[in-house]
Design an enzyme around this catalytic site. Sequence first.
Site, mmCIF file in Angstrom:
data_model
loop_
_atom_site.group_PDB
_atom_site.id
_atom_site.type_symbol
_atom_site.label_atom_id
_atom_site.label_comp_id
_atom_site.label_asym_id
_atom_site.label_seq_id
_atom_site.Cartn_x
_atom_site.Cartn_y
_atom_site.Cartn_z
ATOM 1 N N THR A 178 1.348 -1.266 -0.072
ATOM 2 C CA THR A 178 -0.258 0.076 -0.046
ATOM 3 C C THR A 178 1.194 1.010 0.174
ATOM 4 O O THR A 178 1.570 1.086 0.204
ATOM 5 C CB THR A 178 -1.128 -0.497 1.033
ATOM 6 O OG1 THR A 178 -1.445 -0.851 1.394
ATOM 7 C CG2 THR A 178 -2.050 1.264 1.216
ATOM 8 N N ARG A 228 -13.883 -8.596 -3.324
ATOM 9 C CA ARG A 228 -12.580 -8.149 -2.112
ATOM 10 C C ARG A 228 -12.547 -6.753 -2.316
ATOM 11 O O ARG A 228 -12.074 -5.903 -2.355
ATOM 12 C CB ARG A 228 -11.304 -9.033 -2.135
ATOM 13 C CG ARG A 228 -10.876 -8.900 -0.448
ATOM 14 C CD ARG A 228 -9.849 -7.820 -0.531
ATOM 15 N NE ARG A 228 -8.877 -7.582 1.089
ATOM 16 C CZ ARG A 228 -7.885 -7.201 1.159
ATOM 17 N NH1 ARG A 228 -7.597 -5.951 -0.348
ATOM 18 N NH2 ARG A 228 -7.298 -6.906 1.994
ATOM 19 N N GLY A 240 -5.491 -6.062 5.067
ATOM 20 C CA GLY A 240 -6.357 -5.274 5.069
ATOM 21 C C GLY A 240 -6.872 -5.380 6.314
ATOM 22 O O GLY A 240 -7.922 -5.061 6.534
HETATM 23 N N1 GLY Z 1 -3.636 -2.841 2.813
HETATM 24 C C1 GLY Z 1 -3.883 -3.312 2.071
HETATM 25 C C2 GLY Z 1 -5.310 -4.271 1.480
HETATM 26 O O1 GLY Z 1 -4.750 -4.794 2.645
HETATM 27 O O2 GLY Z 1 -5.156 -4.064 0.133
#
Ligand code: GLY
Length: 339
Positions: A202, A230, A254
Amino acid sequence: MGHFPNLPPPDLCHVRTCDRKRCYSGLEMMSQPIQPKLIIHGGAGSSLSGKGSVEIVRQSLHRVIEDVYELLQNGASAPDAVVRGCQLLEDDPLFNAGTGSVLQSDGQIRMSASLMDGTSLRFSGVINVSRVQNPIDLAKKLQPEQDRVLSDFGATEFAREIGVPIYDPKTEKRLKEWWYEHTDNFHRKMADVVAEPAGRGTIGVVALDAEGRIAAGTSTGGKGFERIGRVSDSAMPAGNYANDRSGVSCTGIGEDIIEECLAAKIVVRVTDGMSLVQAMERSFAEAESHNRDFGAISLDATGSIVWGKTSDVILAAFHNGDRIGDSLEAEKGTKVVRC
Ligand code: GLY
């Protein structure tokens, strides 16, 4: 949780000295110009093997820090500086956001990004948008709108409505990576998102400007090889949050970030009276006890800059007004470091 045994002294950060003005905090800020602060990240993960990778990532991160810190010194607002930082990181194919985003299980790229202006308390973002160069630009354009978080089809329609050109963020490296995994029936859980294997990518930027305003921005291509539909944490207050006291951008798994409600939790703790470093220590101690896998960058209105991680590495760099530093050679394991 008063004691945090793994907390290393600030000097463990890699430091490059710059000839900048000194920092101000507390009462001093009322009579002195506020010293801008900046912290950015390019993901977190399991390893950054080899000095070569460290130096490549360092060069990329430090270049962004230099460009964006100069904007802040020239009076840019925190939201504008955050957007510029996110654009530069999205445009760097090294990182999993914008150009260089990982492919999902069906071979498509879907990106998510958000912007939080801590002064206006406005959160805007896009979820699973395709075929644009800079998802953070859409988040910025959505700030004044009534409907401020748009997903896939709606986000794409908004992009076309405001004239954002069609752009393919796919790189040869990501395509090959997907093809390799596809032929291996997706046995790997996540894509490698920096120069060497290190998942959970990210990008994010948190800034304090010369007028004391704070903003946070986060952008991602997701986990890689995930199910269609997702939803990432990056366009949720769990992954990106700010108010007039502090701001946080997260990176990592995430689902873990969402379940800890990490960014919003840290900001609320600071608002309720904890120092930023206490709020980060408490939140990362909880995260470690829950076996979470992520990292976060943060700063507050007094000028504190803090990063934390439970993952092996977080690719963070900062400018504290005196110097540029980074987290690239920090020890493995859970850490919270004040810069
Ligand atoms: N932190 C990014 C994701 O899991 O999509």
